[in-house]
Design a protein around this motif. Sequence first.
Motif, PDB file in Angstrom:
ATOM      1  N   ASP A  59      40.162  49.610  39.280  1.00 19.25           N
ATOM      2  CA  ASP A  59      40.656  48.254  39.027  1.00 19.25           C
ATOM      3  C   ASP A  59      42.105  48.266  38.561  1.00 19.25           C
ATOM      4  N   LYS A 111      34.351  39.811  41.326  1.00 21.04           N
ATOM      5  CA  LYS A 111      34.945  39.956  39.994  1.00 21.04           C
ATOM      6  C   LYS A 111      34.558  38.790  39.087  1.00 21.04           C
ATOM      7  N   ASP A 114      38.806  41.685  35.026  1.00 16.63           N
ATOM      8  CA  ASP A 114      38.095  41.034  36.130  1.00 16.63           C
ATOM      9  C   ASP A 114      38.789  39.738  36.530  1.00 16.63           C
TER      10      ASP A 114
END
Length: 425
Positions: A236, A303, A373
Amino acid sequence: MTNRHQDPSGFYNNIEEAAAHIIEVVSGLLQVNTIFVATNDGRTNTILKAFNRREQLVKEGDELPFDISYCSLVGRRAGEPLVISDTASSPLTADMGVTRALGSRSFIGLPIILKNGHFYGTICILDHPSYPVSETDLKTLSAMAVFLAHVVELEHALAELNEAQQILRESHAASEQSSKIKSRLLAMIGQEIKTPMTGIMGMTDLMQDTELSEEQKSYMNIIETSNASLLNLVTDILDYSKMESGGVTVDAEPFELLPALEEVVNLYENRNTGARKVRLDAEPGLPSVVVGDPVKIRDALVKLLDHASKNARSGELTLAAVNLPDTDHPGAHPIRFAVKAPLITPDKLEFLLETVDGKGSGSYVPVYETSLDLAISKKLVELMEGRIWTESDRQKETDLIFTLMLNKYAETAETAEAVEWNDFK
């Protein structure tokens, strides 16, 4: 020993939590009396975490001058394990004050070595001289030492990242250059950590192929899951860095909308063991085929589901899609996507609260980049020229929403119409 667990997301907040977890795992794999992790600052040897099965030989917080500790001997071994079958008879330890205090013991110590060669500390075991040291003991301790070293590396890297972010906040005049520095730092940190973490997962797989009890296999599965969580975090970070540096482009290709939404639900549920149930609510009037970037739409929605699952109250999640009316753009399909979750309180939302009408209704909450996220979802939506926000009734439900203008599908490229966003709401 008290049962300790890391954060539900699978991450450790610091080296102390990681060390406690490793001690718990090793105490289940090896039936040795004492297991401990110690740190070294060059002057003092400090017991960070310890486990004693029958006799309390060491305890958390114990300190010794480094030069008169067993760990100082481990530090001189150039990365090799130190194995002493009887400390009272070994010429290395027989005359040490520690030996006089502990009596005759067997000792195994492995160094925790960082990538720059710095000797951070040790992971060690102590028992009676009759304890049979095995190859499995050495492999287990070696794997744990490598794991702890990379947790320390990650902790240091995140500290450097926080420092870089602080510099960015304080330096508006050099914002463009600072952004490039931050992106390079993120990419460097991610790649440097991702490579050795992949190696740890490989070592864990090899250890699981050895003869282990069901309980020991369970412990190894915990390690494997923790490694996977760290790798996901690093991935990420790399993705976010690439987007910030302008290294991501948006594709435009025809795709079936409903199967794409079903893929989002399946992907989320398959990669999250014990995940919340997700209900798909697709409006009957949705177009069957649209032109856009299905991969980025999928990633943004997954996400949002991840964030809602971690922070919402217990209950089912809903993935909704609605075709919005729009007479100004005849060549496009404006679509509203939403992840609906049981109420997420503002402190769990981690958003900057603002209002739409200026009357304090709190009905509109623009996404603020304090959650990875959400930050990734926001970047993806903005790359596709969309808009993302949150709505909440403050009692029952929170909706994480974004809207996109997807082109209508035409049979030939000559008849396809390109449509711009133009601040669609």
